[in-house]
Design an enzyme around this catalytic site. Structure first.
Site, PDB file in Angstrom:
ATOM      1  N   TRP A 146       0.818  -1.212   0.000  1.00  0.00           N
ATOM      2  CA  TRP A 146       0.000   0.000   0.000  1.00  0.00           C
ATOM      3  C   TRP A 146       0.849   1.257   0.000  1.00  0.00           C
ATOM      4  O   TRP A 146       0.496   2.255  -0.640  1.00  0.00           O
ATOM      5  CB  TRP A 146      -0.975  -0.035   1.179  1.00  0.00           C
ATOM      6  N   ASP A 196      -1.106   6.437   6.920  1.00  0.00           N
ATOM      7  CA  ASP A 196      -2.177   5.542   6.498  1.00  0.00           C
ATOM      8  C   ASP A 196      -2.352   4.510   7.608  1.00  0.00           C
ATOM      9  O   ASP A 196      -1.494   3.661   7.821  1.00  0.00           O
ATOM     10  CB  ASP A 196      -1.787   4.870   5.176  1.00  0.00           C
ATOM     11  N   LYS A 207     -11.758  -2.323   8.169  1.00  0.00           N
ATOM     12  CA  LYS A 207     -10.957  -3.200   9.027  1.00  0.00           C
ATOM     13  C   LYS A 207     -11.441  -3.119  10.479  1.00  0.00           C
ATOM     14  O   LYS A 207     -11.863  -4.097  11.062  1.00  0.00           O
ATOM     15  CB  LYS A 207      -9.481  -2.801   8.982  1.00  0.00           C
TER      16      LYS A 207
END
Length: 354
Positions: A100, A167, A191
């Protein structure tokens, strides 16, 4: 049979949240209307949005510190570009710790100079780089706190005088840290917070408005803040379910309360990985994630047997990502300790059979 849901995302949510969210689909607040068919400008939904934003700031310990919470669309992937649009003037530094962060770097490079201050790509991202320098003339520094694919997690963050962006898609609200060290933090809801469809962005207002470029309205944090996170029609169900999850978290003692549970789950999981000769961990021990435990069989001939045992025990979604292989146990906030115990029991039983 009870299912033990170890999905890496979209992931498990508290049962009480799912029940209340599902009821809202048929009739929200005894209005005779579904939550997903009322106006996002109605008082009912404006109250939901305001409460969700306030809870996020409260739980992160950022009240009165100049931060605003936004619930936006486009996933965390949209933030890869949005962060750069709002903060990047000349150059920025990125810590590359996985898939990511690699994608975040790629998107930001479309606008200007992006430098990797450090990377663990040389070891397939199985560790977190340390001891790197962050030049003081960078516009900002970006990092990814937890890496779902590789099972690594930043246990501390560098000290820097420039704005820091993080992030936190896979470990936000999971551990007590000083969230005020970040100027922007963002996280996809799917999540630890809610269903897929919205992304929490927490912004320190005083870092905005300093770039010379024209920012498209939909990409401008200032416009979203001014509009109360409703510049365009928000993802109402995802925001509502996130609000319910944040209420649930507050009821469990907030982040400090859930951190204690998460530590127990991770300790149990990694103890089995380390003590059972049939398994080996993927991530470096000092960088192991409390959210995503990645591990492999030491004897691949046992894979079929192990997979069958997992299925029989009702254990779901523990296959590792294709770039790592093996297995991954995602232990987000809503996963009960009993589910980790069930997985560990299967791993121990495999050892007795081998």
């Amino acid at each position: 049979m009870k299912k033990h849901n170890f999905s890496a995302g979209p992931s498990i949510l508290p049962q009480e949240v799912l029940l209340k969210a599902s009821e809202s689909i048929m009739d929200y607040n005894n209005s005779g209307l579904s939550l997903i068919e009322i106006s996002h400008r109605s008082k009912d939904f404006v109250d939901i949005m305001e409460k969700a934003r306030a809870l996020a700031i409260e739980l992160l310990g950022l009240e009165g510190k100049g931060y605003k919470a936004l619930f936006l669309q486009g996933g965390a992937s949209n933030q890869f570009l949005m962060v750069a649009m709002n903060l990047l003037e000349k150059r920025a530094g990125y810590l590359n710790t996985g898939a990511w962060s690699t994608k975040a770097i790629k998107e930001a490079k479309m606008l200007d100079d992006i430098y990797e201050v450090a990377s663990s790509a040389n070891a397939n991202f199985n560790y977190i780089p340390k001891g790197f320098d962050i030049p003081s003339d960078y516009d900002y520094f970006h990092c990814t706190s937890n890496n779902t694919i590789f099972g690594t997690q930043m246990k501390s963050f560098p000290k820097t005088d420039i704005p820091m962006v993080c992030d936190m898609s896979s470990d936000i609200f999971s551990r007590t840290i000083d969230y005020s060290q970040f100027d922007i933090l963002y996280a996809g809801a799917q999540k630890n917070m809610g269903p897929a469809g919205t992304t929490l962005v927490v912004v320190k207002e005083d870092i905005l408005g300093k770039v010379s470029r024209k920012i498209p309205s939909i990409m401008d944090y200032k416009k979203h803040i001014a509009a109360g996170s409703m510049f365009n029609t928000p993802p109402v169900f995802a925001v509502y379910t996130s609000m319910l999850t944040l209420e649930w978290l507050k009821g469990k003692g907030g982040i400090a309360g859930i951190e204690e549970e998460n530590e127990k789950k991770a300790s149990l999981m990694y103890s089995e990985i380390d003590l059972n000769p049939l398994f080996t961990g993927f991530a470096a021990k000092e960088d192991r994630s409390n959210m995503n435990a990645t591990f492999n069989l030491t004897n691949e001939n046992l894979k079929e047997t192990f997979d069958t045992m997992l299925k029989e025990a009702g254990i779901s979604a523990v296959n590792g990502h294709r770039s790592v292989g093996g297995y991954r146990a995602s232990m987000y906030n809503a996963l009960p300790l009993d589910s980790v115990k069930a997985l560990v029991e299967v791993m121990s039983e495999l050892e007795s059979k081998a």
